[in-house]
Design a protein around this motif. Structure first.
Motif, PDB file in Angstrom:
ATOM      1  N   VAL A 113      14.388  50.745  44.489  1.00 18.93           N
ATOM      2  CA  VAL A 113      13.931  49.531  45.692  1.00 18.93           C
ATOM      3  C   VAL A 113      15.047  48.999  45.465  1.00 18.93           C
ATOM      4  O   VAL A 113      14.324  48.146  44.173  1.00 18.93           O
TER       5      VAL A 113
ATOM      6  N   ARG B 215      18.440  41.791  41.448  1.00 22.09           N
ATOM      7  CA  ARG B 215      18.697  42.707  41.723  1.00 22.09           C
ATOM      8  C   ARG B 215      19.767  43.243  40.475  1.00 22.09           C
ATOM      9  O   ARG B 215      20.874  44.257  41.220  1.00 22.09           O
TER      10      ARG B 215
ATOM     11  N   ALA C  86      21.234  51.919  45.380  1.00 23.28           N
ATOM     12  CA  ALA C  86      21.897  51.486  46.762  1.00 23.28           C
ATOM     13  C   ALA C  86      22.114  52.643  47.621  1.00 23.28           C
ATOM     14  O   ALA C  86      22.369  52.868  48.885  1.00 23.28           O
TER      15      ALA C  86
ATOM     16  N   ASP D 268      15.116  43.867  49.758  1.00 25.67           N
ATOM     17  CA  ASP D 268      14.919  45.551  50.630  1.00 25.67           C
ATOM     18  C   ASP D 268      13.961  45.777  51.314  1.00 25.67           C
ATOM     19  O   ASP D 268      12.797  45.124  50.942  1.00 25.67           O
ATOM     20  N   ASP D 269      14.016  46.498  52.515  1.00 22.13           N
ATOM     21  CA  ASP D 269      12.768  47.113  53.308  1.00 22.13           C
ATOM     22  C   ASP D 269      11.509  47.496  52.364  1.00 22.13           C
ATOM     23  O   ASP D 269      12.202  48.477  51.435  1.00 22.13           O
TER      24      ASP D 269
ATOM     25  N   TRP E 228      10.257  45.855  49.176  1.00 25.04           N
ATOM     26  CA  TRP E 228      10.254  45.675  47.823  1.00 25.04           C
ATOM     27  C   TRP E 228       9.420  44.917  47.508  1.00 25.04           C
ATOM     28  O   TRP E 228       8.495  46.042  46.846  1.00 25.04           O
TER      29      TRP E 228
ATOM     30  N   THR F 115      16.864  48.742  39.895  1.00 22.41           N
ATOM     31  CA  THR F 115      15.852  48.362  41.392  1.00 22.41           C
ATOM     32  C   THR F 115      14.983  49.324  40.748  1.00 22.41           C
ATOM     33  O   THR F 115      14.588  48.109  39.532  1.00 22.41           O
TER      34      THR F 115
END
Length: 291
Positions: free
Chosen positions: A99, A176, A9, A103-104, A106, A179
């Motif tokens: 990703v 998490r 990230a 998160d955006d 995902w 990724t």
């Protein structure tokens, strides 16, 4: 999140941004995906027709054949779906970018990886089914007095194990721990090692099968050379496919691990051209083996 997820990230560009100056999917990639999608769709239709024919025959033996074609149908359908959905619908870039879950963007990335993983599971299940029944036949000849487990039970046990690895990969992503590229690494290692096991098992069973066929031919004074040649053909094509697959998957794993070691991130492990070559080699070989 875990350390891998946190490092990715921190290092990666925003997931919604593909490589600078490059569209999410090039025209060549769109054309390639369309051809592969149509090839798998055709394979799906052919396997559906064969499965229907086999089902109508009835009997214990045809049940195995029906299961065989149903697995080809499943594999081809998942692959066709993955290729015919435009890449930009699910992912920010044709070449994977790391990703993190939640998160955006995902959900689309996760859906894409899940489609790929389930398709791969179905593909390997085809060959696991063949190997399990080969093993059962060979046990009958080499160990006639030994009580044998039902082949379908052995098959379901092995399939359950692969399904559990898929669920573990999903769990590690959703928590998490790593990724989406971590999911790719997990899948590549699993499939690469499974491919090597398949090469080993196919080679052993093939040798034993040819021994049995030649022995039976000598006892009954009939030629079994046509059956032996068929076994050799299955062995060669199966081993070539799995060796290619092992090289592809383990090479991808190595690239991802080296990238993470050097930058504490999976981002940039493969160039777009390397990813395109990986996709073409991996999936056209699949079309050839299930077609």
């Amino acid at each position: 999140g875990g350390s891998v997820g946190a490092a990715d990230a921190a290092e990666q560009p925003p997931p919604s941004q593909p490589e600078a100056g490059r569209p999410p999917e090039t025209e060549a990639e769109e054309y390639s995906d369309l051809l592969l999608g149509l090839a798998f769709l055709l394979t799906s239709l052919l396997s559906l027709k064969r499965m229907h024919w086999s089902y109508k025959q009835g009997g214990v033996e045809t049940t195995v054949v029906t299961a065989f074609y149903s697995l080809i149908l499943s594999t081809s359908s998942f692959r066709a779906l993955w290729f015919l959905i435009p890449s930009y619908v699910l992912e920010p870039s044709y070449t994977p970018v790391p990703v993190l879950a939640f998160d955006d963007g995902w959900a689309g990335v996760y859906a894409s990886e899940l489609l790929l993983s389930v398709g791969s599971l179905s593909l390997f299940a085809i060959f696991i089914l063949i190997l399990v029944y080969w093993a059962d036949i060979l046990k009958k000849y080499f160990h006639p007095g030994v009580r044998r487990a039902k082949p379908i039970q052995t098959f379901l046990t092995l399939l359950t194990f692969l399904l559990l690895t898929l669920l573990l990969n999903t769990l590690l992503f959703l928590t998490r721990t790593y990724t989406s590229d971590g999911m790719i690494l997990f899948d590549s290692l699993t499939l690469g090692l499974t491919s090597l096991v398949c090469v080993f098992e196919i080679s052993i069973f093939s040798h034993r099968f040819r021994t049995v066929l030649r022995t039976l031919g000598a006892i009954n004074q009939v030629s079994t050379e046509s059956q032996v040649r068929r076994i050799v053909w299955i062995t060669v094509t199966g081993n070539v496919f799995f060796l290619v697959r092992a090289v592809l998957e383990l090479s991808l794993s190595l690239l991802l691990l080296l990238q993470y070691r050097s930058s504490s991130s999976f981002a940039g492990a493969m160039t777009p051209s390397q990813w395109d070559m990986y996709i073409l080699a991996k999936h056209w070989s699949e079309v050839g083996i299930v077609g």
